[in-house]
Motif scaffolding. Sequence first.
Motif, PDB file in Angstrom:
ATOM      1  N   SER A  76       0.815  -1.227   0.000  1.00  0.00           N
ATOM      2  CA  SER A  76       0.000   0.000   0.000  1.00  0.00           C
ATOM      3  C   SER A  76       0.848   1.277   0.000  1.00  0.00           C
ATOM      4  O   SER A  76       0.304   2.377   0.127  1.00  0.00           O
ATOM      5  CB  SER A  76      -0.921   0.004   1.219  1.00  0.00           C
ATOM      6  N   PHE A  77       2.166   1.136  -0.165  1.00  0.00           N
ATOM      7  CA  PHE A  77       3.073   2.283  -0.039  1.00  0.00           C
ATOM      8  C   PHE A  77       2.873   3.273  -1.185  1.00  0.00           C
ATOM      9  O   PHE A  77       3.073   2.957  -2.359  1.00  0.00           O
ATOM     10  CB  PHE A  77       4.519   1.780  -0.026  1.00  0.00           C
ATOM     11  N   LEU A 106       5.797   7.707  -6.492  1.00  0.00           N
ATOM     12  CA  LEU A 106       6.524   6.529  -5.982  1.00  0.00           C
ATOM     13  C   LEU A 106       5.581   5.445  -5.467  1.00  0.00           C
ATOM     14  O   LEU A 106       4.553   5.731  -4.845  1.00  0.00           O
ATOM     15  CB  LEU A 106       7.456   6.933  -4.842  1.00  0.00           C
ATOM     16  N   ASP A 107       5.968   4.209  -5.699  1.00  0.00           N
ATOM     17  CA  ASP A 107       5.344   3.054  -5.056  1.00  0.00           C
ATOM     18  C   ASP A 107       6.391   1.955  -4.983  1.00  0.00           C
ATOM     19  O   ASP A 107       7.568   2.200  -5.243  1.00  0.00           O
ATOM     20  CB  ASP A 107       4.077   2.602  -5.798  1.00  0.00           C
ATOM     21  N   ALA A 136      16.505   5.004  -4.153  1.00  0.00           N
ATOM     22  CA  ALA A 136      15.745   5.980  -3.367  1.00  0.00           C
ATOM     23  C   ALA A 136      14.565   5.324  -2.657  1.00  0.00           C
ATOM     24  O   ALA A 136      14.263   5.644  -1.503  1.00  0.00           O
ATOM     25  CB  ALA A 136      15.256   7.119  -4.258  1.00  0.00           C
ATOM     26  N   VAL A 137      13.893   4.391  -3.326  1.00  0.00           N
ATOM     27  CA  VAL A 137      12.711   3.749  -2.740  1.00  0.00           C
ATOM     28  C   VAL A 137      13.105   2.859  -1.577  1.00  0.00           C
ATOM     29  O   VAL A 137      12.537   2.956  -0.473  1.00  0.00           O
ATOM     30  CB  VAL A 137      11.947   2.928  -3.801  1.00  0.00           C
ATOM     31  N   VAL A 138      14.082   1.990  -1.777  1.00  0.00           N
ATOM     32  CA  VAL A 138      14.429   1.053  -0.703  1.00  0.00           C
ATOM     33  C   VAL A 138      15.082   1.776   0.476  1.00  0.00           C
ATOM     34  O   VAL A 138      15.023   1.301   1.607  1.00  0.00           O
ATOM     35  CB  VAL A 138      15.307  -0.117  -1.221  1.00  0.00           C
ATOM     36  N   LYS A 483       7.171  -6.929  -7.733  1.00  0.00           N
ATOM     37  CA  LYS A 483       6.358  -6.087  -8.617  1.00  0.00           C
ATOM     38  C   LYS A 483       5.136  -5.506  -7.915  1.00  0.00           C
ATOM     39  O   LYS A 483       4.036  -5.453  -8.458  1.00  0.00           O
ATOM     40  CB  LYS A 483       5.917  -6.886  -9.850  1.00  0.00           C
ATOM     41  N   GLY A 484       5.342  -5.109  -6.669  1.00  0.00           N
ATOM     42  CA  GLY A 484       4.277  -4.438  -5.934  1.00  0.00           C
ATOM     43  C   GLY A 484       3.251  -5.345  -5.315  1.00  0.00           C
ATOM     44  O   GLY A 484       2.265  -4.861  -4.742  1.00  0.00           O
TER      45      GLY A 484
END
Length: 549
Positions: A76-77, A106-107, A136-138, A483-484
């Motif tokens: 849900s990010f 971003l997700d 950047a995401v991790v 993949k989300g």
Amino acid sequence: MAAPSGSTCGVRERSIRERVPPLLTDLYQFTMAYAYWRAGRHQEPAVFELFFRDNPFGGGFSIFAGLDDCLLFLQSFHFTDEDVDFLRSVLPPATDPAFFQFLRGLDCSGVTVRSVPEGTLVFARVPLMEVEGPLAVVQLLETSLLCLVNYASLVCSNAARFRLAAGPSRRLVEMGLRRAQGPDGGLTASRYTHVGGFDLTSNVQAGFLFGIPVAGTMAHSYVTSFTSLEEVYPRTLATVNGDPVDFISLTKVWLSHVSGLLEAEPGKIREDELAAFLSYAVSYPHNFLPVIDSYSVGCGLLNFCAVALALCELGYQPVGVRLDSGDLCRQSVDVRRVFRLCRKHFSIPAFDSLIIMATNNISEQSMAELNKKENEIDVVGVGTHLVTCTKQPSLGCVYKLVEVRGRPRMKSSEDPEKSTVPGRKAVYRLVGADGHAFLDLVCLGAEASPQAGVPLSCFPLGCDGSVVTPAQVTCLFQEVFTKGQVTQRLCSTAETRAKVQTSLQTLHPRHKRLQEPDTYTVALSERLHHLVAEIQRGTSNHGSFLSAI
């Protein structure tokens, strides 16, 4: 006791979105993400791993918990317009406006997570989760993932230790909500102490969200709120066949019989306490389990027996009593003696199955001491020392970069304990011929897996190399998010709880000792050991670039 609720997965997902929004993190995650973005590095592939450095409570193991919440969080990010507007207000004014547009989009669709299964026995320095994705995401995920794993694993491990101290047969009730560090701490404690081995919780919301059986008795305030039998209403109670009976008069008859049997002095009988017990029994004739030491155990026991015998005559089964002060072991023996005396004298078989519950600031040490003393305690309620983890307030999980752009990265430190092990990894548990796990092997992800019956060279942490031959090999890492999307079925609380007990059975008793356990071996593969040595040598030469200036 109430039965657990049905499927609550949807409720859990909503709960995670509300409890762990993407702003539940440290500010420096955003400043680092901005710096990566400004440098054009934000999309570089990177790998972080989550682990802890020391087994908690001076013990020999921990239990990995919180994974399912991590996966729901990742799924849900995303940042809302409101989130981004707030970040604009707290980041420096010179921050490029385009960065906020980047955040809004971003997700975790580019994130992959490999992990040890939730409920697995784990050890210090072994990676629990490996998080791969755009740099950047991790990086932004760090604090939230640590928050979800640290306390869940700590309190679950604490519960497992209480279960070991109590033994397999004694029932354990978690009742620490009022002592917990806030509402979320209370819910997390109720959930993961059940996973760790507790049978029931007093926390009604935890029962609703996670399907944990709930239980409760009564407080001293209920008992002391009564002053006389005039306050008992209704005064009648129907038999199990539906015929109304004057319950107060019936109980008085039984009180006379019990007083004669126990040779109780008339002045020992407290009308106010009897009124409280009668009122509660009329309301809950199938669930009568009062606290009997509001004034004195002797007085409370006399009143309990009278009410319980009256209930038995009407066809009901009283549950038992709760002790909450004094020498619980000695009192439990005295109470059981009276139960057996009543059963024999009045020919009431139901008194054979009455339970004795004990509460009163129970710690791991006092739990272990119960097994050394004569006692008749069937159920133990634990609060403060369980949910606040008084012996150790934090597990100390960390989240460290181990690879970027396909290159292994390693943190070196003047404190060797704070150095990290580089590279994307695989983790294997080696089991001996006796069926007990004896070594966790950390390898590079590209290495071939070890094989049962085949000797292998490894390097236990802090020791010289050795050769071991496993009888069985289990790969601990599983891909759980890609993949989300969550790629493994989320287990129910009950399923994870069963997994914990199965995992604990694979560990030799010498590693499960609560005091001074033998250290379980964690080792690096030969290739990974050589990689660490190679990087350490390279680090020592990094100052040479100055000579070119």
